[in-house]
Design an enzyme around this catalytic site. Structure first.
Site, PDB file in Angstrom:
ATOM      1  CE  LYS A  11      45.801  44.551  50.766  1.00  0.00           C
ATOM      2  NZ  LYS A  11      44.882  43.513  50.430  1.00  0.00           N
ATOM      3  CB  ALA A 101      49.686  33.167  51.298  1.00  0.00           C
ATOM      4  CB  SER A 108      52.820  44.502  49.764  1.00  0.00           C
ATOM      5  OG  SER A 108      52.419  43.604  48.764  1.00  0.00           O
ATOM      6  CG  ASP A 141      48.294  45.316  47.539  1.00  0.00           C
ATOM      7  OD1 ASP A 141      47.533  46.047  46.879  1.00  0.00           O
ATOM      8  OD2 ASP A 141      48.005  44.157  47.900  1.00  0.00           O
TER       9      ASP A 141
HETATM   10  O1  C5P Z   1      51.286  43.009  42.064  1.00  0.00           O
HETATM   11  P1  C5P Z   1      51.332  41.721  42.808  1.00  0.00           P
HETATM   12  O2  C5P Z   1      52.594  40.958  42.541  1.00  0.00           O
HETATM   13  O3  C5P Z   1      51.040  41.848  44.252  1.00  0.00           O
HETATM   14  O4  C5P Z   1      50.145  40.839  42.206  1.00  0.00           O
HETATM   15  C1  C5P Z   1      50.066  39.441  42.391  1.00  0.00           C
HETATM   16  C2  C5P Z   1      49.263  38.818  41.258  1.00  0.00           C
HETATM   17  O5  C5P Z   1      47.900  39.262  41.294  1.00  0.00           O
HETATM   18  C3  C5P Z   1      49.747  39.236  39.871  1.00  0.00           C
HETATM   19  O6  C5P Z   1      50.738  38.358  39.394  1.00  0.00           O
HETATM   20  C4  C5P Z   1      48.477  39.154  39.043  1.00  0.00           C
HETATM   21  O7  C5P Z   1      48.257  37.819  38.633  1.00  0.00           O
HETATM   22  C5  C5P Z   1      47.373  39.517  40.014  1.00  0.00           C
HETATM   23  N1  C5P Z   1      46.959  40.936  39.913  1.00  0.00           N
HETATM   24  C6  C5P Z   1      46.188  41.354  38.838  1.00  0.00           C
HETATM   25  N2  C5P Z   1      45.829  42.674  38.742  1.00  0.00           N
HETATM   26  C7  C5P Z   1      46.222  43.578  39.679  1.00  0.00           C
HETATM   27  C8  C5P Z   1      46.993  43.174  40.791  1.00  0.00           C
HETATM   28  C9  C5P Z   1      47.355  41.835  40.875  1.00  0.00           C
HETATM   29  O8  C5P Z   1      45.814  40.553  37.971  1.00  0.00           O
HETATM   30  N3  C5P Z   1      45.847  44.842  39.548  1.00  0.00           N
END
Ligand code: C5P
Length: 317
Positions: A11, A101, A108, A141
């Protein structure tokens, strides 16, 4: 059926606004997410031993529990113990095409494919929203990656409102292979630098999150107008990443000065930068220009386009 082969699209973020802190340590976001043709192929199959195995052609991708695809299988096993006992273990093979990354939801979308694949293998008959709910426990995501297409995402990114599909907007993606950005670091640094401007009042928060539904970029998407969409691209995390990574800023500026580019932006927490085009020919031309302008083999360039789907089953045996 003992095996499913699935397509797991990446995405890009057409829009990413950071609105507020959340009690769970995450951020309240208003985003517009778009599936693209660049995709991984995932094979999910039942095996007779009681184990989860992950294989990947990319040396940097872990095959243990730190891989989100592994954790997706583990989640399904814990949620559906009877099916796990009946069908045995799961073997997951990832053919990785999406840079790692990169701000493209590569991990995701693999997890989303595993949820969909195991649902089929174990004949669970889960709905898309049940799969999305499971996915949200793995990563913000993942729910979008299940359904894909074009959508507004609010909350942590897991609350989705579908938008009319955008088909055939062409895209060039640029990413330095060795450059990786930690999403957690990007959000943490944003909070440190710009946290003062976060919305504190919950009523204001709801108003701001819903404002994106009537915003200019959504109007442009509804009107299917690529030029206007490209003018309204936005990503708050550029405020952190562009000053910290001069090479990303350079890509961003190079794209902005190329003929045929409708608009350019960094995706997610980066460091991938994308540009939008009306035609594949224009996209290919700019890809060539960039290749000539930056003679660094570390730079990966892809031409792709918007697609209207998330996880898709290609074949089953
Ligand atoms: O949800 P995901 O594991 O993909 O998110 C990775 C990191 O991005 C989280 O550990 C957080 O630090 C940050 N994040 C955030 N707010 C969100 C999504 C992600 O702070 N809405």
């Amino acid at each position: 059926m003992h095996s499913y082969n699935l397509i797991a699209p990446a995405k890009i973020n057409l829009y990413l606004e950071i609105i507020a802190d959340r009690p769970d340590g995450y951020h309240e976001l208003a985003m517009i997410l778009q599936s693209i043709g660049l995709a991984d192929q995932i094979d999910v199959r039942s095996i007779s031993t009681d184990t989860i195995r992950v294989h990947c052609n990319h040396p940097q991708v872990p095959t243990d529990k730190s891989n989100l695809a592994y954790r997706a299988a583990e989640l399904m096993a814990s949620q559906f113990p009877e099916a796990w006992a009946k069908y045995g273990g799961v073997e997951i093979s990832i053919n990785k095409q999406i840079p790692v990354a990169a701000g493209l939801a590569g991990g995701s979308t693999n997890a989303a494919a595993v949820l969909v694949g195991i649902d089929l293998l174990w004949k669970l008959g889960l709905t898309q929203s049940e799969l999305a709910e499971l996915g949200a426990t793995l990563g913000s995501d993942v729910p979008f990656c299940v359904s894909g297409g074009t959508a507004i995402a609010t909350g942590r990114g897991e609350q989705l409102s579908p938008l009319p599909s955008l088909d055939n907007i062409y895209i060039v993606l640029a990413k330095y292979r060795s450059l990786e950005v930690s999403t957690a670091w990007a959000y943490k640094t944003y909070r440190q630098q710009f946290g003062d401007s976060y919305i504190k009042d919950t009523n204001d928060l709801a108003a701001r999150a819903s404002a994106v539904h009537s915003g200019a970029i959504v109007k442009a998407i509804v009107a299917q107008d690529p030029g206007k969409i490209a003018q309204k691209l936005h990503n708050d995390l550029e405020r952190i990443i562009l000053p910290a990574y001069p090479k990303v800023l350079e890509l961003r500026e190079l794209f902005a000065n190329q003929e045929g580019v409708l608009g350019t932006m960094m995706s997610g927490s980066g460091p991938t930068v994308f540009a939008l085009f009306e035609s594949e020919q224009q996209a290919e031309k700019v890809k060539l220009h960039l290749r000539k302008a930056i003679s660094d083999e570390d730079l990966e360039l892809f031409v792709t386009r918007t697609v209207t789907h998330g996880i898709e089953v290609v074949s089953s045996v």
